[in-house]
Design a protein around this motif. Structure first.
Motif, PDB file in Angstrom:
ATOM      1  N   CYS A 287       0.841  -1.203   0.000  1.00 24.86           N
ATOM      2  CA  CYS A 287       0.000   0.000   0.000  1.00 24.86           C
ATOM      3  C   CYS A 287       0.877   1.253   0.000  1.00 24.86           C
TER       4      CYS A 287
ATOM      5  N   ASN B 111      -7.529  -0.695  -3.915  1.00 24.38           N
ATOM      6  CA  ASN B 111      -6.677  -1.456  -4.842  1.00 24.38           C
ATOM      7  C   ASN B 111      -7.157  -2.895  -4.967  1.00 24.38           C
TER       8      ASN B 111
ATOM      9  N   GLU C  45      -6.946   2.892   0.944  1.00 31.27           N
ATOM     10  CA  GLU C  45      -6.172   2.787  -0.299  1.00 31.27           C
ATOM     11  C   GLU C  45      -5.913   1.324  -0.637  1.00 31.27           C
TER      12      GLU C  45
ATOM     13  N   PHE D  74      -4.152   8.589  -1.382  1.00 29.73           N
ATOM     14  CA  PHE D  74      -5.333   7.864  -1.850  1.00 29.73           C
ATOM     15  C   PHE D  74      -5.588   8.282  -3.290  1.00 29.73           C
ATOM     16  N   HIS D  75      -5.627   7.288  -4.193  1.00 32.66           N
ATOM     17  CA  HIS D  75      -5.616   7.620  -5.621  1.00 32.66           C
ATOM     18  C   HIS D  75      -6.997   7.826  -6.230  1.00 32.66           C
TER      19      HIS D  75
END
Length: 451
Positions: free
Chosen positions: A178, A203, A199, A182-183
Motif C-alpha cells: 500500500c 486497490n 487505499e 489515496f488515488h
C-alpha cells in the motif's frame, strides 16, 4: 500455517480538529463515563476471536486497559497498512475496528458473521439528510462495494464508510504494498501523503476482490470533532431505554417522597433526598448524593462520587461525570468530565472538560435567534450539525462570575476567564481573558436629594 480469526482495534492519534480536547487520545474520550476504547473492547470480546490486538499510542491509561482485558499491544505506526499485513500473516481472517468510535454490538456481530464465512466486508451506512458527502470516505454500493472515493461529490457515492472492515488472505499483498495517499479522488483534488487502509481496500477492489457491504443498522459515531462527544453520550443514554426494572444496591437510601417515572440503577452508598423527581430512567454510580428538590431528566447518568445539589435541573440525556459537584439551582445539559465543579445558579449547555470550575451565574447559550446551527470552521472547512451549538471547555479551565458563552464557542485547556466576560469567539489554550472596562465615578450624597 495460518489459523483462526484475529481482531485489530486501531486507535489513531488525536488531531487539532478535536480542539479543545486534542490533548486526550480520542479512544479515551468517554460515553456514559466509560472510555470509547473500553466500550469497543467489551463489544468485540463478545465474539470468538483467537487473538485481539490493540494498536495505539503508549499511553498509561491504554496500557492499563491492555492488562485488564488481556489483549496484545502494538504501538501506533504511521504505515498502518504494513502493520496490518504483518499481523495477518499468521491468521486466516481479520476484523479491523476503530477504538475512536461508537459502534453498536449488532453491527459488530454482522461483520463478524461475514468474516466467519471467510468473506471480505465493509461496514457502511446511508448518509443522513443533513450530512454532506464531501467529507471522509464514501462508497458506491450495488449489492457489493464497487468503489471507495475520498471526499466525493454526491453523485459518485450512495453510502458512507464506517471504519470497520473484515478480510481474509486475499488482502495480504494489497496491505503489504500500500502506497501513501489515496488515488481514487475526483479530478483536481489534492490528497495528502498519509497511509490509508482504504487505499489498500480500493486497490483490492480494482483487482477483483469482492467486499460485501454490511449495512450499519444502528447509529455510528467517529470521534473527529468535539461535538461528536455529545452524540456518543446521547447514544449511550438512549440505551438506558432498555431498563425494565430497578437495580438498587443494598443500602441505597431513597426518601419516601421521591417521585420516579422510570427505573433506577444505583451503586454503593447512594443517598436520594426528599422531593427529588426522576422523569425517566437513571444510572447512578457509587457514593452519590442527590439533594432536596433536584429534577433529573430522562435517561441520565450520574458518575461515582458526585453531588447533585438542592433544586438542580439535569436535562434529558445528560451525563454527569465522576466526582462532580453541581451546586444548588444549577442547570446542566450535555456532558461533564471528571471533577467538574459548577456552583450555584449557573446554566451549563455543552461539553465540560476535566476539573473545570464553573463560577456562579455563568450562562451558556446554545439557541441562536435564527434557530440555525452554528457553522464551525476547522482547517478551512465549514461544519454544521445537530451539536455544533454546544459550548466546549477544555480540561482545567476556570470561568468567572457572570460569564456568558455564546453558542458554539470553544475554550482551550488551562485557560481562565475573568468575571463578567462575554465569550463570543474561540479562546486558545493557556489564555487569560479579562474584561477591560471604563468606569465613571462622581460625587453623590444626601445633598443631591435636597437634604
Amino acid at each position: 500455517m495460518a489459523i483462526g480469526n484475529k481482531c485489530i482495534i486501531v486507535c489513531p492519534p488525536t488531531t487539532e480538529a478535536m480542539f479543545p480536547f486534542q490533548e486526550i487520545p480520542p479512544c479515551l474520550l468517554t460515553a456514559g463515563n466509560k472510555s470509547l476504547l473500553e466500550i469497543v473492547l467489551d463489544r468485540v470480546s463478545l465474539n470468538q476471536f483467537d487473538e485481539i490486538i490493540l494498536i495505539a499510542s503508549n499511553h498509561a491509561k491504554i496500557q492499563k486497559l491492555v492488562e485488564l482485558y488481556q489483549v496484545k499491544f502494538c504501538e501506533w505506526r504511521e504505515d498502518l497498512p504494513r502493520l496490518l499485513y504483518e499481523e495477518l500473516l499468521d491468521y486466516e481472517n481479520m476484523m479491523v475496528v476503530h477504538g475512536n468510535s461508537w459502534i453498536d454490538i449488532e453491527d459488530i456481530s454482522k461483520l463478524y458473521a461475514v468474516m466467519k464465512n471467510g468473506s471480505c466486508g465493509l461496514l457502511t451506512r446511508n448518509y443522513e439528510r443533513h450530512e454532506k458527502t464531501g467529507d471522509g470516505f464514501g462508497v458506491w454500493v450495488d449489492q457489493n462495494v464497487k468503489a471507495i472515493y475520498a471526499h466525493p461529490r454526491e453523485h459518485y457515492v450512495n453510502a458512507q464508510l464506517c471504519n470497520a472492515y473484515v478480510w481474509n488472505k486475499e488482502m495480504l499483498s494489497f496491505l503489504k504494498y500500500c502506497e501513501q495517499g489515496f488515488h481514487n479522488v475526483n479530478c483536481g483534488q489534492m490528497p495528502d501523503q498519509a497511509f490509508y487502509i482504504e487505499e489498500a481496500i480500493q486497490n483490492a477492489i480494482e483487482h477483483g476482490v469482492c467486499f460485501e457491504s454490511v449495512s450499519c443498522q444502528k447509529p455510528y459515531v467517529y470521534m473527529r470533532f468535539p461535538w461528536d462527544i455529545a452524540y456518543a453520550n446521547i447514544l449511550y443514554c438512549q440505551e438506558l431505554n432498555e431498563m425494565t426494572e430497578n437495580h438498587l444496591y443494598l443500602g441505597t437510601k431513597i426518601d419516601g417522597s421521591v417521585k420516579c417515572h422510570g427505573y433506577l440503577e444505583t451503586g454503593i452508598d447512594v443517598v436520594i433526598q426528599d422531593g427529588v423527581i426522576f422523569e425517566g430512567n437513571c444510572r447512578i454510580g457509587n457514593h452519590v448524593r442527590i439533594e432536596k428538590g433536584a429534577i433529573i431528566g430522562k435517561n441520565c447518568v450520574i458518575g461515582d462520587g458526585s453531588i447533585v445539589g438542592y433544586q438542580c435541573r439535569i436535562h434529558d440525556y445528560t451525563v454527569i461525570g465522576t466526582n462532580n459537584k453541581i451546586g444548588y439551582h444549577a442547570e446542566v445539559c450535555g456532558v461533564t468530565f471528571d471533577g467538574v465543579c459548577a456552583v450555584h445558579g449557573c446554566e451549563i449547555y455543552g461539553i465540560i472538560g476535566k476539573k473545570v470550575d464553573i463560577a456562579a451565574g455563568v450562562v451558556m447559550a446554545i439557541l441562536r435567534f435564527d434557530d440555525e446551527h452554528v457553522i464551525q470552521k476547522i482547517n478551512g472547512r465549514k461544519y454544521s450539525g445537530l451539536y455544533t451549538n454546544y459550548i466546549c471547555l477544555g480540561n482545567y479551565c476556570r470561568t468567572g462570575v457572570g460569564n456568558i458563552f455564546l453558542p458554539g464557542v470553544k475554550v482551550g485547556a488551562r485557560s481562565a476567564i475573568g468575571p463578567g466576560v462575554l465569550v463570543e469567539n474561540d479562546i486558545k489554550e493557556n489564555s487569560l481573558v479579562l474584561l477591560k472596562q471604563e468606569t465613571v465615578v462622581k460625587e453623590w450624597g444626601s445633598n443631591r436629594y435636597g437634604w
